[in-house]
Design a protein around this motif. Structure first.
Motif, mmCIF file in Angstrom:
data_model
loop_
_atom_site.group_PDB
_atom_site.id
_atom_site.type_symbol
_atom_site.label_atom_id
_atom_site.label_comp_id
_atom_site.label_asym_id
_atom_site.label_seq_id
_atom_site.Cartn_x
_atom_site.Cartn_y
_atom_site.Cartn_z
ATOM 1 N N ILE A 148 0.715 -1.239 0.042
ATOM 2 C CA ILE A 148 0.023 -0.014 -0.056
ATOM 3 C C ILE A 148 0.764 1.128 0.115
ATOM 4 C CG2 ILE A 148 -2.085 -1.095 0.924
ATOM 5 C CD1 ILE A 148 -1.194 -0.221 3.687
ATOM 6 N N HIS A 149 0.247 2.531 -0.010
ATOM 7 C CA HIS A 149 1.025 3.685 -0.217
ATOM 8 C C HIS A 149 2.075 4.007 0.647
ATOM 9 C CE1 HIS A 149 -1.058 5.588 3.049
ATOM 10 N NE2 HIS A 149 -1.920 5.055 2.839
ATOM 11 N N ASN A 150 2.162 3.497 1.795
ATOM 12 C CA ASN A 150 3.045 3.790 2.872
ATOM 13 C C ASN A 150 4.244 2.767 2.829
ATOM 14 O OD1 ASN A 150 1.758 1.703 3.989
ATOM 15 N ND2 ASN A 150 1.103 2.561 5.887
ATOM 16 N N GLY A 151 4.238 1.885 1.832
ATOM 17 C CA GLY A 151 5.086 0.886 1.569
ATOM 18 C C GLY A 151 5.113 -0.250 2.539
ATOM 19 N N TYR A 152 3.954 -0.536 3.343
ATOM 20 C CA TYR A 152 3.620 -1.476 3.957
ATOM 21 C C TYR A 152 3.088 -2.654 3.255
ATOM 22 C CZ TYR A 152 1.642 -3.810 8.424
ATOM 23 O OH TYR A 152 1.173 -4.617 9.357
ATOM 24 N N HIS A 153 3.793 -3.866 3.365
ATOM 25 C CA HIS A 153 3.378 -4.924 2.624
ATOM 26 C C HIS A 153 1.997 -5.772 3.009
ATOM 27 C CE1 HIS A 153 7.647 -5.245 1.282
ATOM 28 N NE2 HIS A 153 7.103 -5.193 0.279
ATOM 29 N N VAL A 154 1.068 -6.132 2.154
ATOM 30 C CA VAL A 154 -0.236 -6.758 2.626
ATOM 31 C C VAL A 154 -0.469 -7.860 1.745
ATOM 32 C CG1 VAL A 154 -1.207 -4.238 3.321
ATOM 33 C CG2 VAL A 154 -1.192 -5.152 0.652
ATOM 34 N N ALA A 155 -1.483 -8.670 2.320
ATOM 35 C CA ALA A 155 -1.735 -9.923 1.711
ATOM 36 C C ALA A 155 -3.114 -9.507 1.318
ATOM 37 C CB ALA A 155 -1.863 -11.110 2.540
ATOM 38 N N VAL A 156 -3.418 -9.675 -0.283
ATOM 39 C CA VAL A 156 -4.719 -9.295 -0.612
ATOM 40 C C VAL A 156 -5.489 -10.629 -1.389
ATOM 41 C CG1 VAL A 156 -5.955 -8.099 -2.374
ATOM 42 C CG2 VAL A 156 -3.649 -7.282 -1.766
ATOM 43 N N LYS A 157 -6.368 -10.789 -0.645
ATOM 44 C CA LYS A 157 -7.362 -12.151 -0.773
ATOM 45 C C LYS A 157 -8.513 -11.704 -2.087
ATOM 46 C CE LYS A 157 -8.976 -14.985 2.278
ATOM 47 N NZ LYS A 157 -10.012 -15.387 3.406
ATOM 48 N N ILE A 158 -8.339 -12.150 -2.974
ATOM 49 C CA ILE A 158 -9.491 -11.738 -3.981
ATOM 50 C C ILE A 158 -10.329 -12.821 -4.004
ATOM 51 C CG2 ILE A 158 -9.820 -11.332 -6.641
ATOM 52 C CD1 ILE A 158 -8.172 -9.403 -5.305
ATOM 53 N N LEU A 159 -11.730 -12.640 -3.520
ATOM 54 C CA LEU A 159 -12.757 -13.739 -3.693
ATOM 55 C C LEU A 159 -13.356 -14.302 -4.989
ATOM 56 C CD1 LEU A 159 -12.397 -12.733 -0.710
ATOM 57 C CD2 LEU A 159 -14.890 -13.374 -0.263
ATOM 58 N N ARG A 160 -13.478 -15.536 -5.114
ATOM 59 C CA ARG A 160 -14.156 -15.693 -6.452
ATOM 60 C C ARG A 160 -15.674 -15.399 -6.376
ATOM 61 N NH1 ARG A 160 -10.365 -19.222 -8.275
ATOM 62 N NH2 ARG A 160 -9.507 -20.660 -6.784
ATOM 63 N N ALA A 161 -15.932 -14.927 -7.650
ATOM 64 C CA ALA A 161 -17.328 -14.479 -7.780
ATOM 65 C C ALA A 161 -18.542 -15.599 -7.855
ATOM 66 C CB ALA A 161 -17.624 -13.805 -9.269
ATOM 67 N N SER A 162 -19.154 -15.624 -6.715
ATOM 68 C CA SER A 162 -19.885 -16.675 -6.656
ATOM 69 C C SER A 162 -20.907 -16.609 -5.441
ATOM 70 C CB SER A 162 -19.413 -18.323 -6.090
ATOM 71 O OG SER A 162 -18.818 -18.319 -4.831
ATOM 72 N N LYS A 163 -22.223 -17.002 -5.284
ATOM 73 C CA LYS A 163 -23.123 -16.657 -4.216
ATOM 74 C C LYS A 163 -22.780 -17.054 -2.810
ATOM 75 C CE LYS A 163 -27.703 -17.846 -2.635
ATOM 76 N NZ LYS A 163 -29.055 -18.398 -2.954
ATOM 77 N N GLY A 164 -22.033 -18.253 -2.669
ATOM 78 C CA GLY A 164 -21.382 -18.590 -1.491
ATOM 79 C C GLY A 164 -20.323 -17.658 -0.819
ATOM 80 N N ASN A 165 -19.533 -17.219 -1.853
ATOM 81 C CA ASN A 165 -18.568 -16.183 -1.350
ATOM 82 C C ASN A 165 -18.928 -14.863 -0.964
ATOM 83 O OD1 ASN A 165 -16.262 -17.738 -1.296
ATOM 84 N ND2 ASN A 165 -15.712 -17.565 -3.516
ATOM 85 N N VAL A 166 -20.208 -14.476 -1.436
ATOM 86 C CA VAL A 166 -20.839 -13.160 -0.752
ATOM 87 C C VAL A 166 -21.127 -13.422 0.634
ATOM 88 C CG1 VAL A 166 -22.910 -11.994 -0.780
ATOM 89 C CG2 VAL A 166 -21.997 -12.641 -3.045
ATOM 90 N N LYS A 167 -21.212 -14.643 1.010
ATOM 91 C CA LYS A 167 -21.688 -15.055 2.524
ATOM 92 C C LYS A 167 -20.388 -15.067 3.447
ATOM 93 C CE LYS A 167 -25.938 -17.548 1.709
ATOM 94 N NZ LYS A 167 -26.765 -18.841 1.800
#
Length: 338
Positions: free
Chosen positions: A51-70
């Motif tokens: 992110i902008h301050n140089g801090y490392h992050v882990a980004v979870k991209i959820l699959r597009a499905s009804k279950g993943n909305v929940k």
């Protein structure tokens, strides 16, 4: 609930939208267009980002499905209520149409499973028995916090090595709250519509109410199975117990009754043997068939810290193989979530 605005309104009503909201274009930028993949599972893919301050992050991209909305709602609503050294920190999220992402603090040492599996030499080269004990204590303290330290009690329902992350000092942090359930009332048991969790770690009562009510003791059972895996005992099921279709706790007690070593080839010092025995004893208390016979996480911490007689092996449960034949439809690695 699939509409973006409806989800945001719901989360705001729950008081869980303190985290920063990112646009998906920002998510692409912070991950350098998704170039550094950290892992992948049924929920989606995790990428390393900055992110902008140089801090490392882990980004979870959820699959597009009804279950993943929940799963998305569960994760944001539950983890937003937490603040503990042994629970991973959610830094932000993205909710843009069907595109959903969760931004977490980055854990340099990844997940616990790679250090306690039989693959490679990472366990023997990186983790001492003191490390393993401290990791077990940390996970226990994180669970105790979720069960009694939050304003709203949280049941995790998916405690397993893959969901325990390690920072650069091997401090464990509980992650992945997609199956978590909030318990705003003071009731000791809760109602769940479907079994949830991962086969091998799921408590008997989650699959069949005959064994008791679903409660925080269900997480205790999962922790017990995780603890056996940390010690190294559970890996043996791959070779022997699986071949005989023997229920894993039964296999352990048979070994104990025959006065056979459960593991561990790398235990040499007396202090290490005492640590191993203590952790095995605690795990066996945690995986008792009936919830009432299991300790609370507070008691688990006391036993792991040696503040009570923690090396006494519990009696073998009267009822063995609790899940055999009860849930024949479960053939995948994960059970259905609500």
């Amino acid at each position: 609930m699939t509409n973006e605005q409806d989800i945001e309104v719901f989360l705001e009503d729950q008081g869980t939208l303190a985290q920063k909201k990112y646009r998906f274009s920002e998510v692409k930028k912070m991950t350098n267009n998704f170039t550094d993949k950290l892992g992948e599972g049924g929920f989606g893919v995790v990428y390393k980002g900055k992110i902008h301050n140089g801090y490392h992050v882990a980004v979870k991209i959820l699959r597009a499905s009804k279950g993943n909305v929940k799963d998305f709602i569960n994760e944001v609503a539950s983890i937003s209520r937490t603040s503990h050294v042994n629970v991973v920190q959610l830094l932000g999220f993205c909710l843009e149409g069907k595109k959903k992402a969760l931004i977490y603090e980055f854990m340099p040492n990844g997940s616990l499973d790679k250090f306690i599996s039989n693959k490679g030499l990472e366990r023997t080269s990186s983790l001492t028995w003191d490390n393993l004990l401290q990791i077990a204590k940390g996970i226990a303290k994180g669970l105790e916090y979720l069960h009694k330290g939050c304003n709203t009690r949280i049941l995790h329902f998916d405690i397993k090595p893959h969901n325990i992350l390690l920072d650069d000092n091997f401090c464990p942090k509980i992650s992945d709250f997609g199956l978590a359930k909030l318990c705003p009332g003071k009731e000791s048991t809760i109602s769940v519509s479907y079994a949830r969790g991962t086969i091998g770690y799921v408590a008997p009562e989650v699959c069949n109410k005959h064994f008791g009510g679903v409660s925080q003791k269900s997480d205790v059972y999962s922790f017990g199975m995780l603890l056996l895996e940390i010690v190294g005992v559970r890996n043996n099921i791959n070779v022997e117990a699986t071949e005989t279709s023997e229920y894993f706790p039964d296999w352990i007690y048979r070994k104990l009754e025959q006065d056979q070593d459960l593991k561990s080839d790398n235990v040499t010092a007396t202090e290490e043997k005492e640590t191993e025995r203590r952790m095995i004893a605690v795990s066996l208390w945690c995986i008792q068939t009936f919830p009432k016979d299991r300790p609370t996480m507070s008691r688990v911490i006391e036993m792991l810290e040696g503040n009570m007689n923690s090396q006494e092996i519990p009696p073998k449960p009267v009822l063995s193989s609790p899940t055999i034949g009860l849930v024949p439809e479960l053939t995948t690695s994960s059970l259905q979530s609500e």
